[in-house]
Scaffold this motif. Structure first.
Motif: not given
Length: 137
Positions: A53-56, A3-9, A87-96, A61-64
């Motif tokens: 970048t992460w394998d898990a 998984f690759h993370a990206y961000g724009y601010r 954020v806890r609900t969003m994180a659970a949904t993101a993980l799934d 999701v922890a980064w998010l």
């Protein structure tokens, strides 16, 4: 899968619909930090845009979650988030979502007419022609 993370601010005005810098192959796409119109199209950008970048999927999701904590106080119109998921609900949904091989994107308008877009992209990806920017298989 990884998984690759990206961000724009940055300025919200820079995120224009149908702008060439938001489409792979468009003028300025390779150099613009503005998020692409399709989340998976982040993979078409140079590797320097990768924030992690992460394998898990849990690590992604922890980064998010960490990114959200950093911007939470800057979200515009916090009163409108009263009924939004935590954020806890969003994180659970993101993980799934990531475990199922689908990309995740979180985005908010910030104070000062700024915008934040956080994305985690599955790699390999279901997007036709998508390739790993790090050359991983």
């Amino acid at each position: 899968m990884h998984f690759h993370a990206y961000g724009y601010r940055g300025p919200g005005e820079a995120v224009r619909p149908y702008d060439a810098v938001r489409s792979p192959g468009g003028a300025g796409f390779d150099s613009s930090p503005v998020p692409p119109e399709r989340t998976a199209a982040w993979l078409a950008k140079p590797a320097r845009f990768i924030k992690g970048t992460w394998d898990a999927p849990a690590d992604a999701v922890a980064w998010l979650e960490r990114q959200y904590v950093e911007i939470e106080s800057s979200i515009a119109h916090p009163e409108l988030r009263r009924h939004a998921p935590t954020v806890r609900t969003m994180a659970a949904t993101a993980l799934d979502t990531l475990r199922r091989g689908n990309d995740v994107a979180w985005a908010w308008w910030l104070t000062g007419e700024n915008y934040v877009d956080l994305a985690v992209v599955c790699c390999p990806n279901r997007e036709p022609g998508a390739r790993c920017p790090l050359g991983r298989h």
